[in-house]
Design a protein around this motif. Structure first.
Motif: not given
Length: 447
Positions: A90-92, A113-117, A122-124
């Motif tokens: 999970s991203s968190d 990781l993939k670019q979107q991931d 990075r946003a988190l």
């Protein structure tokens, strides 16, 4: 360790190279139990175990491990497998882990990781760790308002494996702004051609990404949600916070408050666990206690004539001081917890003060009657019993007042109320308690 398998058995299978037997033994084990098992094994041992776990189990176990074990495992398995595991976490959880790493190591893992991931992680990482944005996951389900129920169910079946939670389906407009929410039950029971904007609930409880994690916890507890959406200032849906994230927050906040109540903000950190580091973190509060007790000693010195005239007065000093400290600490703990959970409103100071003062008076009268009677029977002096009894009532009332007032005052000033407890409150109570005791003795006994 309450596991359904024994560490010695696991070690024996590893030494024999019997990974078929090992996989069979761990097949139905919960990831938390396997992670706990890793804590009993040497690094190379738990690495061998990890390599022979099924992929889904390995991913779940990885999310339960501490930073040191995760790093050891990911750097000692094939890079492609490490990348696949990180992508499936999970991203968190990934953001929490990467946020603890040095910049160089963080970039190494991000490149897997993939670019979107990478963009999501990075946003988190850009949000403070204790904010809603720092706690949220970007693995959620959101559909446009003009999608119908059947289309949503079909899409849900496709997205469900990658979502953190599917019990809530969020509805957004063409700009990605959150406009509604519906449960999986609502979706299943709706007519197939009904659009989501006709069955959604528009009164959506949400939090801003910048809000503190404690506010999120209070909101989820109040409404009993399993998840809470997180939006930006424009109302765009950014992610969700799930109930398991809130449980982590509650544990962390409780630990932090307990440490502060004890007079130290120290956290257990392997990098900073030397005796000197621990002592340095606690020293300021110990010095507060030290100088406070020196003042207490000076109070006793100023009343030395009373002590010489009636040595029995000294017998009750420890009792009065300890009782005052106990009541003061209890009141402070109740207020700190109430402020943290939202049960106590910080602006309603007088209501809380009066309530705790009344509690202090009741405790004082009961304990004062008991200890006063003991003093009278022991020494055969009614006046001594009166001194001790009155002092107990006054001390416990003052203790309840200070234990309540200090956290409320610091909270009003924008400071953490937990830091006012522990050594600070108890030391202040010692000084005031001694002054009250000897002043009462001088007044009643005419010393």
């Amino acid at each position: 360790m309450a596991l359904h398998f024994h560490v010695d058995e696991i070690r024996e299978l590893i030494q024999k190279g019997d990974y078929t037997g090992l996989s069979k033994m761990l097949k139905d084990s919960h990831p938390v139990d396997i992670a706990e098992l890793f804590g009993e094994l040497e690094p190379q041992e738990y690495l061998n175990v990890f390599k022979h776990l099924e992929f889904s189990t390995a991913r779940d176990v990885l999310e339960e491990l501490d930073q040191e074990k995760i790093t050891f495992i990911l750097t000692n398995i094939k890079p492609k497998y490490a990348a696949l595991l990180i992508r499936e976490m999970s991203s968190d959880e990934v953001a929490d882990y990467l946020g603890m790493l040095p910049e160089g190591a963080r970039q190494n893992f991000l490149h897997l990781l993939k670019q979107q991931d990478q963009k999501d992680i990075r946003a988190l990482l850009s949000y403070p760790e204790t904010s809603a944005g720092g706690r949220m996951t970007t693995d959620f389900i959101a559909f446009p308002k003009d999608m119908n129920a059947q289309e949503a169910l079909n899409k849900l079946a496709e997205l469900a494996p990658d979502a953190e939670m599917i019990y809530y389906v969020y509805v957004v407009d063409h700009e990605g702004k959150l406009i509604g929410v519906l449960s999986l039950r609502d979706l299943v029971l709706s007519a197939p051609d009904t659009t989501l904007d006709r069955i959604m609930y528009t009164d959506v409880k949400k939090v801003l990404a910048s809000q503190d994690q404690e506010e999120v916890t209070r909101l989820m507890e109040k409404y009993g949600f399993l998840a809470l959406p997180v939006v930006d200032e424009e109302g765009v849906l950014l992610g969700i916070i799930t109930v398991d994230d809130v449980m982590d927050v509650v544990e962390e906040e409780a630990t932090e408050d307990i440490l502060k109540m004890a007079g130290t903000e120290e956290e257990i950190d392997p990098e900073k666990s030397s005796p000197w580091y621990r002592a340095r973190r606690r020293l300021p509060w110990i010095l507060v206690a030290l100088f406070g007790e020196i003042v207490s000693g000076n109070v006793i010195k100023n009343f030395s004539e009373a002590l010489q005239a009636l040595v029995a007065l000294s017998f009750f000093i420890p009792l009065l001081m300890d009782m005052g400290g106990d009541v003061g600490t209890q009141s402070a703990a109740i207020v700190v917890r109430g402020l943290a959970t939202g049960e106590i409103e910080p602006w309603d100071i007088w209501k809380n003060l009066l309530r705790e003062i009344r509690v202090g008076v009741v405790l004082g009268i009961i304990n004062g009657a008991i200890v006063g009677s003991i003093a009278y029977i022991w020494q055969g002096m009614p006046a001594l019993g009166l001194v001790v009894g009155i002092s107990m009532v006054l001390n416990l009332t003052i203790a309840a007042f200070l234990g309540t007032f200090m956290p409320l005052m610091w909270n009003k000033l924008g400071r953490d109320p937990a830091v006012t407890s522990g050594p600070f409150v108890t030391t202040l109570l010692d000084i005031i308690g001694l002054f009250v005791y000897f002043s009462t003795a001088r007044w009643i006994l005419k010393l």
